[in-house]
Design an enzyme around this catalytic site. Structure first.
Site, mmCIF file in Angstrom:
data_model
loop_
_atom_site.group_PDB
_atom_site.id
_atom_site.type_symbol
_atom_site.label_atom_id
_atom_site.label_comp_id
_atom_site.label_asym_id
_atom_site.label_seq_id
_atom_site.Cartn_x
_atom_site.Cartn_y
_atom_site.Cartn_z
ATOM 1 N N ASN A 1 -12.912 30.806 22.104
ATOM 2 C CA ASN A 1 -11.559 30.752 22.643
ATOM 3 C C ASN A 1 -11.575 30.021 23.985
ATOM 4 O O ASN A 1 -12.501 30.160 24.784
ATOM 5 C CB ASN A 1 -10.925 32.146 22.755
ATOM 6 C CG ASN A 1 -11.735 33.143 23.546
ATOM 7 O OD1 ASN A 1 -12.954 33.119 23.524
ATOM 8 N ND2 ASN A 1 -11.056 34.034 24.250
ATOM 9 N N ILE A 2 -10.540 29.219 24.182
ATOM 10 C CA ILE A 2 -10.398 28.438 25.408
ATOM 11 C C ILE A 2 -9.005 28.703 25.963
ATOM 12 O O ILE A 2 -8.008 28.344 25.335
ATOM 13 C CB ILE A 2 -10.615 26.934 25.136
ATOM 14 C CG1 ILE A 2 -12.019 26.713 24.551
ATOM 15 C CG2 ILE A 2 -10.424 26.134 26.432
ATOM 16 C CD1 ILE A 2 -12.290 25.294 24.084
ATOM 17 N N GLU A 3 -8.972 29.393 27.102
ATOM 18 C CA GLU A 3 -7.697 29.777 27.690
ATOM 19 C C GLU A 3 -7.232 28.733 28.707
ATOM 20 O O GLU A 3 -7.971 27.811 29.059
ATOM 21 C CB GLU A 3 -7.840 31.155 28.358
ATOM 22 C CG GLU A 3 -8.166 32.236 27.338
ATOM 23 C CD GLU A 3 -8.289 33.629 27.925
ATOM 24 O OE1 GLU A 3 -8.338 34.579 27.137
ATOM 25 O OE2 GLU A 3 -8.336 33.763 29.167
ATOM 26 N N CYS B 1 -7.543 29.773 20.042
ATOM 27 C CA CYS B 1 -8.514 30.761 19.558
ATOM 28 C C CYS B 1 -9.808 30.104 19.067
ATOM 29 O O CYS B 1 -9.829 28.940 18.674
ATOM 30 C CB CYS B 1 -7.918 31.549 18.394
ATOM 31 S SG CYS B 1 -6.424 32.451 18.786
ATOM 32 N N GLU C 1 -11.378 30.710 16.265
ATOM 33 C CA GLU C 1 -11.315 30.352 14.846
ATOM 34 C C GLU C 1 -10.686 28.973 14.665
ATOM 35 O O GLU C 1 -11.200 28.133 13.931
ATOM 36 C CB GLU C 1 -10.474 31.374 14.061
ATOM 37 C CG GLU C 1 -10.981 32.798 14.146
ATOM 38 C CD GLU C 1 -10.296 33.574 15.264
ATOM 39 O OE1 GLU C 1 -10.255 33.097 16.417
ATOM 40 O OE2 GLU C 1 -9.808 34.688 14.979
ATOM 41 N N CYS D 1 -6.020 36.410 14.643
ATOM 42 C CA CYS D 1 -4.590 36.583 14.926
ATOM 43 C C CYS D 1 -3.771 35.927 13.811
ATOM 44 O O CYS D 1 -4.305 35.230 12.946
ATOM 45 C CB CYS D 1 -4.245 35.981 16.285
ATOM 46 S SG CYS D 1 -4.138 34.172 16.286
ATOM 47 N N CYS E 1 -4.083 32.061 13.471
ATOM 48 C CA CYS E 1 -5.344 31.642 12.846
ATOM 49 C C CYS E 1 -5.334 31.948 11.354
ATOM 50 O O CYS E 1 -5.859 31.172 10.557
ATOM 51 C CB CYS E 1 -6.530 32.311 13.525
ATOM 52 S SG CYS E 1 -6.843 31.631 15.161
#
Ligand SMILES: [Zn+2]
Length: 134
Positions: A42-44, A53, A55, A86, A89
């Protein structure tokens, strides 16, 4: 490659997560029919809505590399129970027909479900009257 091996790769991919806001690191590993494995984390972003996300990052990396057929996706996080993808995804998993989703945590717990079980009545090309034509 079996589910446990793919889960190990997902747990390792989790170490690359960029999650300064949620502090919830997630890793994913996607096994393509070619035998190659694509990973994601995940990359925020400070603009939260731009976060992506693990995935989807794994799936997009694989599709961007030319893969279209997949065998299995593993996702891992430090959660009490095996972490589930989620809704967004799940929709992308359905789009690319990934048949098996393996969910795990950092312990031994693993749960395996089909894409159909994860997203019943999902939206697809067949849901459109125009079948994607202009
Ligand atoms: Zn997601």
């Amino acid at each position: 490659m079996d589910a446990k091996e793919l889960m190990k790769i997902a747990r390792k991919a989790r170490q690359n997560a960029y999650a300064p806001y949620s502090h919830f690191a997630v890793g994913a590993a996607l096994l393509a029919e070619s035998g190659r494995v694509y990973t994601g984390c995940n990359i925020e972003n400070a603009s939260y809505g731009l976060t992506c996300c693990a995935e989807r990052n794994a799936i997009f990396a694989a599709v961007g590399a030319g893969e279209r057929r997949f065998k299995m996706l593993a996702v891992a996080a430090d959660s009490p129970e095996p972490v589930a993808p989620c809704g967004a995804c799940r929709q992308v998993i359905a789009e690319f027909g990934i048949p098996i989703v393996v969910m795990g945590n950092l312990k031994e717990a693993i749960k395996t479900m089909s894409a159909e079980e994860l997203l019943p009545y999902g939206f697809g090309q067949e849901s459109m009257n125009n079948k994607g034509e202009k």
